[in-house]
Enzyme design. Structure first.
Site, PDB file in Angstrom:
ATOM      1  N   HIS A 110      55.051  31.266  41.812  1.00 12.43           N
ATOM      2  CA  HIS A 110      55.281  32.700  41.661  1.00 12.43           C
ATOM      3  C   HIS A 110      55.855  33.332  42.924  1.00 12.43           C
ATOM      4  O   HIS A 110      56.156  34.530  42.917  1.00 12.43           O
ATOM      5  CB  HIS A 110      53.980  33.405  41.284  1.00 12.43           C
ATOM      6  CG  HIS A 110      53.494  33.062  39.910  1.00 12.43           C
ATOM      7  ND1 HIS A 110      54.290  33.170  38.797  1.00 12.43           N
ATOM      8  CD2 HIS A 110      52.296  32.595  39.482  1.00 12.43           C
ATOM      9  CE1 HIS A 110      53.606  32.788  37.722  1.00 12.43           C
ATOM     10  NE2 HIS A 110      52.399  32.437  38.114  1.00 12.43           N
ATOM     11  N   ARG A 159      51.887  25.110  46.467  1.00 16.28           N
ATOM     12  CA  ARG A 159      51.784  25.121  45.014  1.00 16.28           C
ATOM     13  C   ARG A 159      53.177  24.950  44.435  1.00 16.28           C
ATOM     14  O   ARG A 159      54.118  25.660  44.812  1.00 16.28           O
ATOM     15  CB  ARG A 159      51.166  26.421  44.497  1.00 16.28           C
ATOM     16  CG  ARG A 159      51.089  26.430  42.964  1.00 16.28           C
ATOM     17  CD  ARG A 159      50.222  27.536  42.408  1.00 16.28           C
ATOM     18  NE  ARG A 159      50.797  28.857  42.545  1.00 16.28           N
ATOM     19  CZ  ARG A 159      50.304  29.938  41.936  1.00 16.28           C
ATOM     20  NH1 ARG A 159      49.217  29.837  41.168  1.00 16.28           N
ATOM     21  NH2 ARG A 159      50.865  31.116  42.120  1.00 16.28           N
ATOM     22  N   GLU A 162      43.306  26.885  34.273  1.00 21.56           N
ATOM     23  CA  GLU A 162      43.541  28.309  34.051  1.00 21.56           C
ATOM     24  C   GLU A 162      43.817  28.651  32.592  1.00 21.56           C
ATOM     25  O   GLU A 162      44.356  29.724  32.295  1.00 21.56           O
ATOM     26  CB  GLU A 162      44.704  28.798  34.940  1.00 21.56           C
ATOM     27  CG  GLU A 162      45.914  27.891  34.959  1.00 21.56           C
ATOM     28  CD  GLU A 162      46.917  28.266  36.034  1.00 21.56           C
ATOM     29  OE1 GLU A 162      46.854  29.391  36.572  1.00 21.56           O
ATOM     30  OE2 GLU A 162      47.785  27.426  36.340  1.00 21.56           O
ATOM     31  N   ASP A 218      45.022  34.010  35.211  1.00 26.36           N
ATOM     32  CA  ASP A 218      45.484  33.351  33.992  1.00 26.36           C
ATOM     33  C   ASP A 218      44.313  32.879  33.144  1.00 26.36           C
ATOM     34  O   ASP A 218      44.384  32.904  31.912  1.00 26.36           O
ATOM     35  CB  ASP A 218      46.402  32.179  34.334  1.00 26.36           C
ATOM     36  CG  ASP A 218      47.823  32.629  34.627  1.00 26.36           C
ATOM     37  OD1 ASP A 218      48.356  33.447  33.863  1.00 26.36           O
ATOM     38  OD2 ASP A 218      48.392  32.170  35.622  1.00 26.36           O
TER      39      ASP A 218
END
Length: 263
Positions: free
Chosen positions: A47, A72, A151, A177
């Site tokens: 993200h 990530r 998630e 999430d």
């Protein structure tokens, strides 16, 4: 990274490690977070605004600042996970892992044979660790961590199977999430009691399985809660929020200082 001061051993011991989170694609900010006291900094390519080249710079900047290096990856990008391990990431986090098969493919991407399928070329990782490539090879499988993000409801349903993957080092909970999935899309509630209960159950299962448990926390109170639940890798603090909060505060200060001033 030395044999007595590496991220893997810290997390496996259960010692809490707080990581800052960087999304702004400014390697100097990652370094500032490291120098500011974060024990680790996570570079977000899912993200966040980082691409591979800027992530490599941020990993080096984090090392320069004296912190552990985490990254990530985007959903399903196991090839990038291996490349970032080559570039010095000590821990790779993979989002949206929902099955044993997905967890296995991801974990094997950051482990060398016979444990995994990672291809050999860790020149940058060895350099950032202050090691020869042969010294790095001897410890890489034990000290390059793979954490699967839990998630979704599917991931919770498959959690026992995911935790059974021998190559996988642990799990990392994304409460936003997770809450969205648990509510069937009705809303976000990362700090709610229902989400906290599920997070605690995930940590309990992970620790009992001999795995590392990590989680993203939205405030300092949740950090305290996470430590009590058994999480050892804990995120608190995003560079984007730091900048936004500082801008808001500067504006408030100016408004207060100039309120009532003649124009």
């Amino acid at each position: 990274m030395t044999e007595t001061n590496n991220l893997a051993d810290k997390l496996r011991s259960g010692k809490p490690v707080i990581t800052g989170w960087s999304v702004l694609c400014v390697p100097m900010i990652a370094e500032m977070m490291a120098r500011g006291g974060y024990e680790a900094v996570t570079i977000d390519l899912q993200h966040g605004m980082y691409d591979f080249a800027s992530a490599c710079e941020a990993l080096a900047a984090t090392a320069l600042g004296g912190a552990h290096r985490i990254a990530r990856v985007p959903v399903g990008d196991n090839a990038l996970a291996g490349r970032l391990a080559d570039m010095g990431a000590e821990c790779l986090i993979a989002p949206m892992i929902n099955s044993k098969e997905e967890a296995t493919r991801f974990a094997r991407a950051v482990k060398y044979p016979p444990v995994g399928d990672r291809s050999w070329s860790p020149f940058r990782a060895a350099m950032l660790n202050g090691q020869t490539q042969e010294a790095y090879r001897q410890i890489a499988n034990a000290q390059t961590l793979s954490l699967a993000m839990i998630e979704t409801q599917d991931a919770i349903d498959a959690l026992d199977e995911i935790l059974s993957v021998p190559e996988l080092d642990g799990v990392f909970v994304g409460p936003s999430d997770l809450s969205l999935s648990l509510s069937n899309g009705a809303g976000l509630d990362p700090n709610g009691e229902a989400t906290a209960k599920v997070c605690a159950a995930i940590a309990d299962k992970a620790v009992k399985a001999g795995k590392i448990a990590g989680v993203f926390c939205m405030n300092a109170g949740k950090v305290r809660e996470a430590i009590g639940q058994g999480f050892s890798l804990i995120t608190h603090g995003i560079d984007r929020s730091f900048v936004g909060d500082a801008i808001d505060e500067a504006q408030r200060e100016v408004e207060e200082a100039t309120s009532g001033s003649p124009r």
